[in-house]
Write a protein that holds these residues in place. Structure first.
Motif, short mmCIF file in Angstrom:
data_model
loop_
_atom_site.label_atom_id
_atom_site.label_comp_id
_atom_site.label_asym_id
_atom_site.label_seq_id
_atom_site.Cartn_x
_atom_site.Cartn_y
_atom_site.Cartn_z
N GLY A 108 14.79 56.56 -27.43
CA GLY A 108 15.49 57.70 -27.16
C GLY A 108 17.01 57.12 -27.39
N ARG A 109 17.24 56.13 -27.99
CA ARG A 109 18.59 55.66 -27.92
C ARG A 109 19.15 56.21 -29.24
NH1 ARG A 109 21.66 51.86 -30.81
NH2 ARG A 109 19.58 51.36 -31.71
N VAL A 110 20.34 56.90 -29.15
CA VAL A 110 21.18 57.34 -30.23
C VAL A 110 22.31 56.76 -30.57
CG1 VAL A 110 19.91 59.60 -30.16
CG2 VAL A 110 21.94 59.19 -28.93
N GLY A 111 22.81 55.84 -29.66
CA GLY A 111 24.07 55.03 -29.92
C GLY A 111 23.56 53.52 -30.05
N ASP A 112 24.71 52.73 -30.04
CA ASP A 112 24.46 51.37 -30.27
C ASP A 112 24.09 50.70 -28.85
OD1 ASP A 112 25.21 51.42 -32.96
OD2 ASP A 112 27.28 51.13 -32.60
N SER A 113 23.27 49.86 -29.11
CA SER A 113 22.56 49.19 -27.76
C SER A 113 23.79 47.71 -27.82
CB SER A 113 21.15 48.71 -27.85
OG SER A 113 21.15 47.71 -29.14
N LEU A 114 23.41 47.21 -26.70
CA LEU A 114 24.27 45.83 -26.54
C LEU A 114 23.78 44.77 -27.50
CD1 LEU A 114 26.38 44.34 -24.71
CD2 LEU A 114 24.47 43.45 -23.24
N VAL A 115 22.46 44.60 -27.70
CA VAL A 115 22.03 43.55 -28.77
C VAL A 115 22.51 44.05 -29.89
CG1 VAL A 115 19.87 44.67 -29.16
CG2 VAL A 115 20.08 42.30 -29.40
N ASP A 116 22.70 45.26 -30.43
CA ASP A 116 23.32 45.59 -31.63
C ASP A 116 24.66 45.14 -31.82
OD1 ASP A 116 20.84 47.11 -32.53
OD2 ASP A 116 21.51 48.76 -31.55
N LYS A 117 25.22 45.46 -30.40
CA LYS A 117 26.87 45.09 -30.83
C LYS A 117 27.08 43.54 -30.99
CE LYS A 117 29.33 48.92 -30.04
NZ LYS A 117 30.29 49.22 -31.02
N VAL A 118 26.26 42.65 -30.18
CA VAL A 118 26.66 41.26 -30.06
C VAL A 118 26.05 40.81 -31.44
CG1 VAL A 118 25.75 39.16 -29.14
CG2 VAL A 118 26.16 41.07 -27.57
N GLY A 119 24.84 41.35 -32.13
CA GLY A 119 24.24 40.95 -33.37
C GLY A 119 25.55 41.31 -34.36
N GLU A 120 26.23 42.37 -34.27
CA GLU A 120 27.32 42.48 -35.16
C GLU A 120 28.39 41.75 -34.98
OE1 GLU A 120 28.69 46.65 -34.38
OE2 GLU A 120 26.55 47.58 -34.90
N HIS A 121 28.75 41.35 -34.06
CA HIS A 121 29.80 40.46 -33.67
C HIS A 121 29.32 38.86 -34.15
CE1 HIS A 121 32.87 38.17 -31.33
NE2 HIS A 121 32.00 37.42 -31.16
N LEU A 122 28.40 38.28 -34.06
CA LEU A 122 27.66 37.28 -34.60
C LEU A 122 27.34 37.20 -36.00
CD1 LEU A 122 25.19 36.35 -31.65
CD2 LEU A 122 27.83 35.38 -32.10
N LYS A 123 27.32 38.52 -36.73
CA LYS A 123 26.70 38.67 -38.03
C LYS A 123 25.45 37.98 -38.06
CE LYS A 123 30.71 39.96 -39.37
NZ LYS A 123 31.65 40.19 -38.17
N ARG A 124 24.59 37.96 -37.14
CA ARG A 124 23.09 37.54 -37.22
C ARG A 124 22.36 38.03 -35.83
NH1 ARG A 124 26.05 32.81 -35.86
NH2 ARG A 124 25.23 31.77 -34.06
N PRO A 125 21.24 38.25 -36.06
CA PRO A 125 20.54 38.52 -34.58
C PRO A 125 20.99 37.95 -33.43
CG PRO A 125 19.00 38.45 -36.42
CD PRO A 125 20.39 37.89 -36.86
N ALA A 126 21.02 38.52 -32.34
CA ALA A 126 21.39 37.79 -31.05
C ALA A 126 19.98 37.54 -29.99
CB ALA A 126 22.22 38.70 -30.22
N GLY A 127 20.11 36.42 -29.70
CA GLY A 127 18.75 35.94 -28.56
C GLY A 127 18.98 36.62 -27.46
N LEU A 128 18.39 37.62 -27.08
CA LEU A 128 18.18 38.50 -25.91
C LEU A 128 17.11 37.93 -24.71
CD1 LEU A 128 19.25 40.97 -24.20
CD2 LEU A 128 17.24 42.07 -25.19
N VAL A 129 17.70 37.39 -23.70
CA VAL A 129 16.91 36.68 -22.84
C VAL A 129 16.88 37.46 -21.37
CG1 VAL A 129 17.34 34.53 -23.82
CG2 VAL A 129 18.86 35.16 -22.04
N HIS A 130 17.66 38.40 -21.10
CA HIS A 130 17.38 39.27 -19.91
C HIS A 130 18.21 40.56 -20.10
CE1 HIS A 130 21.68 38.49 -17.83
NE2 HIS A 130 21.69 38.02 -19.17
N ARG A 131 17.70 41.53 -19.18
CA ARG A 131 18.35 43.00 -19.24
C ARG A 131 18.80 43.33 -18.31
NH1 ARG A 131 13.69 41.92 -21.75
NH2 ARG A 131 13.16 42.05 -23.92
N LEU A 132 19.86 44.37 -18.54
CA LEU A 132 20.47 45.08 -17.33
C LEU A 132 20.18 46.64 -17.47
CD1 LEU A 132 24.09 43.74 -16.76
CD2 LEU A 132 21.92 43.15 -15.70
N ASP A 133 19.79 47.49 -16.64
CA ASP A 133 19.57 48.77 -16.51
C ASP A 133 20.75 49.61 -17.59
OD1 ASP A 133 17.38 48.47 -15.33
OD2 ASP A 133 18.08 49.31 -13.38
N ARG A 134 20.48 50.62 -17.99
CA ARG A 134 21.68 51.42 -18.79
C ARG A 134 22.90 51.64 -17.93
NH1 ARG A 134 22.86 56.54 -20.23
NH2 ARG A 134 21.41 57.51 -18.99
#
Length: 309
Positions: A108-134
């Protein structure tokens, strides 16, 4: 979420996705192409951003028409939320997740997610280990290497990660501090919600709390979850008759004390865990966002800082 799904029949076989979508929705081709472009359209379960994709017989096409009461076109036109980095070193990056951003990509997401944003910042995939509700804001950590990600995940899995949340709730009479010990289970009468009750065969969940302000219009509470269950804090507070302000799913009021609650006013303010590189304890803290800070200012009480007690 509002969506429309159709199966590709003879009339649409070998037609361009944008053309078929325009016909199905009864909208101009330009609007259909924009829906495809913002990532709101899925073909055979996979997001498609090419309006010229040729369709084949039997494919299922799904388009997200509305999410959170907003058109995906309006969401895409909204200013992008900037990534707020709290700390970064060679092993870990801690960021302040803004309310309204999903932790990871969903259909259902049509915008950027947090893991996308962090991946863009790092220029590589980010290791997601926990989540917060939207709608929840606050501290989220990511591993920058596979080893660091594994070590961080173990901190959460073994219960060594300590978390402090802050929330504004409706007026309620509670002891100044205590522990909520109520198992959680999915609410069969309300899809998407969890219930905190001993009447069902739920999973154990424990939350320590401390009342920071008890007023006739609203209360402010510090929450220290001892377990990390889905919707734990939201369901526990609702069970006490104090749903979080702005939490529509759990019946939280939209205003209190003359102040608006534009979203679920829950903030992950601090996180303590072992650093994956050094093994030494570290603490990351995220400033209280403006919508929740207004309640602290009105109550004339400071938000807690420092070590998690």
């Amino acid at each position: 979420m509002k969506r429309r799904t159709f199966r590709v029949e003879a009339a649409h076989v070998n037609r361009a996705l944008g053309e078929a979508l325009a016909a199905e929705l009864g909208v101009p081709r330009e609007e259909a192409a924009r829906l495809v472009g913002v990532g709101a359209v899925y073909v055979a379960g996979r997001r498609s951003r090419d309006a010229g994709t040729r369709l084949t017989a039997g494919q299922v096409v799904t388009v997200v028409l509305e999410e959170g009461g907003q058109s995906p076109l309006a969401a895409a036109a909204a200013p992008a939320l900037a990534l707020r980095v709290l700390h970064e070193d060679e092993d870990v990056i801690a960021v302040d997740k803004p309310a309204g951003m999903t932790a990871q990509p969903t259909e259902g997401r049509v915008g950027d997610s947090l893991v996308d944003k962090v991946g863009e910042h790092l220029k590589r995939p980010a290791g997601l280990v926990h989540r917060l509700d939207r709608e929840t804001s606050g501290v989220t950590v990511f591993g920058k290497t596979p080893r660091a990600t594994t070590a961080l995940a173990e901190e959460f899995r073994e219960g060594r990660a300590r978390k402090r949340y802050l929330a504004a709730v409706g007026p309620v009479s509670l002891p100044s501090e205590g522990t909520i010990d109520l198992p959680l289970s999915k609410d069969p009468s309300r899809p998407g919600r969890w219930r905190a009750t001993r009447a069902a065969n739920g999973i154990p969940a424990f939350t320590r709390y401390r009342v920071l302000h008890a007023g006739s219009d609203f209360c402010l509470v510090e929450l220290l979850p001892q377990t990390g269950r889905t919707h734990q804090l939201r369901a526990h507070l609702t069970a006490l008759g104090a749903p979080i302000l702005g939490d529509k799913r759990y019946g939280g009021a939209a205003r209190a004390g003359g102040l608006p609650a534009p979203r679920c006013l829950l903030h992950a303010q601090a996180l303590e865990l072992g650093h994956p590189g050094t093994g030494q304890p570290v603490r990351f803290e995220a400033p209280v966002p403006e919508d929740l800070a207004r309640f602290f200012e009105a109550a004339r009480v400071p938000a807690p800082l420092g070590a998690i007690r």
